[in-house]
Enzyme design. Structure first.
Site, PDB file in Angstrom:
ATOM      1  N   VAL A  11      16.686  -4.762  -6.125  1.00  0.00           N
ATOM      2  CA  VAL A  11      16.685  -6.220  -5.964  1.00  0.00           C
ATOM      3  C   VAL A  11      18.018  -6.719  -5.430  1.00  0.00           C
ATOM      4  CG1 VAL A  11      16.512  -8.425  -7.180  1.00  0.00           C
ATOM      5  CG2 VAL A  11      14.918  -6.577  -7.714  1.00  0.00           C
ATOM      6  N   LYS A  35      28.208   4.975  -5.849  1.00  0.00           N
ATOM      7  CA  LYS A  35      27.261   4.174  -5.079  1.00  0.00           C
ATOM      8  C   LYS A  35      27.992   3.211  -4.145  1.00  0.00           C
ATOM      9  CE  LYS A  35      23.479   2.499  -7.010  1.00  0.00           C
ATOM     10  NZ  LYS A  35      22.554   1.615  -7.783  1.00  0.00           N
ATOM     11  N   LEU A 153       9.561  -9.390  -4.455  1.00  0.00           N
ATOM     12  CA  LEU A 153       9.684  -8.415  -3.374  1.00  0.00           C
ATOM     13  C   LEU A 153       8.788  -7.210  -3.633  1.00  0.00           C
ATOM     14  CD1 LEU A 153      13.586  -8.399  -3.013  1.00  0.00           C
ATOM     15  CD2 LEU A 153      11.921  -9.872  -1.834  1.00  0.00           C
ATOM     16  N   LEU A 253      -7.311  -5.927  -4.369  1.00  0.00           N
ATOM     17  CA  LEU A 253      -8.665  -5.545  -4.755  1.00  0.00           C
ATOM     18  C   LEU A 253      -9.019  -4.176  -4.177  1.00  0.00           C
ATOM     19  CD1 LEU A 253     -10.687  -8.890  -4.428  1.00  0.00           C
ATOM     20  CD2 LEU A 253      -9.972  -7.720  -6.525  1.00  0.00           C
ATOM     21  N   PRO A 255      -9.299  -0.244  -5.078  1.00  0.00           N
ATOM     22  CA  PRO A 255      -9.309   0.638  -6.254  1.00  0.00           C
ATOM     23  C   PRO A 255      -8.405   1.841  -6.066  1.00  0.00           C
ATOM     24  CG  PRO A 255     -11.268   0.999  -4.934  1.00  0.00           C
ATOM     25  CD  PRO A 255     -10.562  -0.180  -4.317  1.00  0.00           C
ATOM     26  N   GLY A 256      -7.970   2.404  -7.172  1.00  0.00           N
ATOM     27  CA  GLY A 256      -7.098   3.564  -7.110  1.00  0.00           C
ATOM     28  C   GLY A 256      -6.875   4.157  -8.479  1.00  0.00           C
ATOM     29  N   CYS A 263       7.824  -2.658 -11.491  1.00  0.00           N
ATOM     30  CA  CYS A 263       7.555  -4.010 -11.987  1.00  0.00           C
ATOM     31  C   CYS A 263       6.350  -4.117 -12.910  1.00  0.00           C
ATOM     32  CB  CYS A 263       7.364  -4.968 -10.803  1.00  0.00           C
ATOM     33  SG  CYS A 263       8.833  -5.156  -9.777  1.00  0.00           S
ATOM     34  N   LYS A 266       6.364  -2.401 -16.631  1.00  0.00           N
ATOM     35  CA  LYS A 266       7.315  -2.956 -17.602  1.00  0.00           C
ATOM     36  C   LYS A 266       7.109  -4.450 -17.804  1.00  0.00           C
ATOM     37  CE  LYS A 266      11.484  -4.003 -14.826  1.00  0.00           C
ATOM     38  NZ  LYS A 266      11.588  -5.413 -15.189  1.00  0.00           N
ATOM     39  N   LYS A 324       3.506   4.152  -4.536  1.00  0.00           N
ATOM     40  CA  LYS A 324       2.910   3.516  -3.361  1.00  0.00           C
ATOM     41  C   LYS A 324       3.631   4.064  -2.138  1.00  0.00           C
ATOM     42  CE  LYS A 324       4.128  -0.660  -2.195  1.00  0.00           C
ATOM     43  NZ  LYS A 324       4.388  -2.119  -2.163  1.00  0.00           N
TER      44      LYS A 324
END
Length: 442
Positions: A11, A35, A153, A253, A255-256, A263, A266, A324
Site C-alpha cells: 500500500v 529495503k 487497490l 461472480l 467461481p474458484g 485483504c 484478514k 491471483k
C-alpha cells in the site's frame, strides 16, 4: 504539496509512487534498511505491473525519495500517511494495530507544524481516534488533525485503481484536514472522481464493509457453483444471468477455489471480531469465513477424485500458486491448503508460477519447482490449475497431453472449455459446469 508515507509495503509504495505521479513530493519511510537501500537502487521489492517504471520516473524527477529517517521525511509536509501492516493478531483474529500505534508515537515526536495524520492502513473502527489520543498524550502542544483514507487497490492492477478509482473515501476530523485532502486528490477531481467525505469512523467501516461484501459475493457464487454441479446447470450462465442485473453487477461472480490474498481473509475476520466485541454480530460474514476456509481444503479432494480416488505415489502438476495472477503474493492463497493436502495424501507435487515461486518455496516444503509450465507437466498423472495466469490460458494441448503420463486436468479457474478438452483427449473437471461426455475420472 509534500507528504511522508510511513511503510514501503504494497500500500505504501504504490500509494507513494502514485501520489508523486500527481506532482506531489513524497518521501517514503521504512525501518527496513535493506529495503530502503534496494529502493534507492531502483529495485522494487514487490511484483506489481508498471510499478518499477513509475518509481524510476518519479525518483528521476525528484518527486519521490526513500529514507530511514522519519524526522527528515516529515520536514515541511502537509500530511503524513500511516501505511504499515495490520496483520491478523494471533489467537483472537483481531487486527494487530501495534505497528500503527508505534507509527503514531513516532509521528508525535516529530511534529513541528500543522500536519494531517492519515491512516492509509486498513484499521478497525476507532483506530483513528486512538491514533489521535496517542499523539495528544505524547505531544499535547502539537497542531494536527487525524484523517482516514482507506485504500481500494487490487493487486495486479493497483496503479490503475489509484489513478482512476471508482471513488476516494476520506474521513476527516475537521474542515481544515478535509481541505488538505481535497488538495492532495485534486487531480482526481479533474476526471470527476467521486470524493466521499465522512467521519473517521464511517471511513474506517466503509473499507471493511467493501471487502467483506466482495468476499461474500465470491463465496455466494462458489456455493451456487456447487449446486450447479448437482443439478446440471452452468454457473457461468447463472452468473451472467444475475450479473446483468444492475442491482447485482457482474464483478466478483467467477467461481474458484476460494478467496485469498492480503485483504479479504484478514479483513473479514477482523470485522467479525469487531462486531462480536460490540455486541452486533455479523452472521453472514461469520458464515462466509467458515465456508471459504472449508472450500480451500475441499479443492484437494476434487483433485484426488479426478485421479480416481487416490494420488498415492502419483505426480500432480500445479500451475499457479499465488492467490491471483499478476502478483507474487502468497498470503492465504488456496495453494497453501491444497498442496499440503495433496502431499499428505501421498502425491508428489511439481509446480510452476510466473512470479510467486520464491516466496512459495519457503511456505511449501517438498514441492519440486519447474522453470516453466511445460516442464511442470512432464510425466505428471494430473495437472491442476490453481491461478489463472494469462500464460496458462492457451497451452498447446497436444504438447500438454504428450508430456503427461495421464491426460487429467482439474481446472479450478474454469479457463478452458469442457467440450474442447474432451475432444483433445483429456479427462477434464472444472467448477460449477456440467461434466462433458467422456470427461470423468481416468
Amino acid at each position: 504539496m509534500r507528504i511522508a508515507m510511513i511503510g514501503t509495503g504494497y500500500v505504501g509504495l504504490v500509494s507513494g509512487a502514485c501520489f508523486s505521479e500527481f506532482g506531489v513530493h513524497v518521501c517514503c519511510v521504512d525501518k527496513d534498511a535493506e529495503k530502503i537501500e534496494r529502493l534507492k537502487r531502483g529495485e522494487i521489492p514487490i511484483y506489481e505491473p508498471g510499478l518499477d517504471d513509475l518509481v524510476a520516473r518519479n525518483v528521476a524527477a525528484g518527486r519521490l525519495s526513500f529514507t530511514l529517517d522519519l524526522k527528515e521525511a516529515m520536514q515541511g509536509v502537509d500530511a503524513v500517511f500511516i501505511a504499515v501492516g495490520t496483520p491478523t493478531r494471533r489467537g483472537d483474529g483481531h487486527a494487530d494495530l501495534s505497528y500503527v500505534y508505534a507509527a503514531a508515537e513516532e509521528i508525535a515526536a516529530n511534529l513541528d507544524h500543522y500536519t494531517v495524520v492519515v491512516t492509509k492502513s486498513t484499521v478497525p473502527v476507532g483506530t483513528g481516534r486512538e491514533v489521535e489520543s496517542i499523539i495528544r498524550r505524547v505531544r499535547p502542544d502539537a497542531e494536527f488533525d487525524v484523517a482516514s483514507n482507506p485504500e481500494f487497490l487490487r493487486e495486479g492492477s493497483a496503479i490503475g485503481d489509484f489513478m482512476r478509482p471508482d471513488r476516494v473515501v476520506i474521513g476527516a476530523g475537521s474542515e481544515r484536514a478535509a481541505e488538505v485532502m481535497r488538495r492532495l486528490y485534486r487531480p482526481l477531481y479533474l476526471i470527476e472522481t467521486p470524493i466521499v467525505l465522512t467521519s473517521l469512523e464511517t471511513a474506517e467501516l466503509t473499507k471493511y464493509a467493501a471487502n467483506t461484501f466482495l468476499a461474500a459475493k465470491i463465496t455466494f457464487i462458489n456455493e451456487i457453483a456447487d449446486l450447479c454441479e448437482k443439478v446440471g446447470a452452468n454457473v457461468h450462465d447463472v452468473a451472467r444471468g444475475i450479473g446483468l442485473d444492475g442491482r447485482i453487477g457482474k464483478k466478483f461472480l467467477h467461481p474458484g477455489p476460494g478467496y485469498g490474498g492480503s485483504c479479504f481473509p484478514k479483513d473479514t475476520l477482523a470485522l467479525v471480531r469487531t462486531a462480536q466485541q460490540v455486541g452486533s454480530p455479523l452472521r453472514i460474514i461469520e458464515t462466509v469465513v467458515d465456508i471459504n476456509d472449508k472450500r480451500k481444503k475441499a479443492m484437494a479432494e476434487r483433485i484426488v477424485a479426478a485421479c480416481g480416488g487416490s494420488v498415492e505415489g502419483r505426480t500432480v502438476a500445479v500451475l499457479g500458486v499465488t492467490f491471483k495472477p499478476n502478483t507474487d503474493d502468497m498470503r492465504d492463497s488456496p495453494s497453501l491448503d491444497i498442496i499440503p493436502a495433496l502431499q499428505k495424501a501421498g502425491a508428489h507435487v511439481r509446480a510452476f508460477d510466473p512470479a510467486g515461486m520464491h516466496e512459495a518455496a519457503r511456505l511449501l516444503p517438498g514441492v519440486e519447482w519447474s522453470e516453466n509450465a511445460y516442464g511442470t507437466l512432464q510425466d505428471a498423472d494430473c495437472v491442476a490449475i490453481l491461478t489463472e495466469w494469462n500464460e496458462f490460458r492457451a497451452l498447446d494441448l497436444k504438447r500438454v497431453k504428450a508430456s503427461m503420463k495421464r491426460p487429467v486436468m482439474v481446472d479450478l479457474r474454469n479457463i478452458y472449455n469442457p467440450e474442447d478438452m474432451v475432444r483433445a483427449g483429456f479427462s477434464y473437471s472444472s467448477i460449477g459446469r456440467p461434466a462433458p461426455a467422456g470427461g470423468g475420472a481416468v
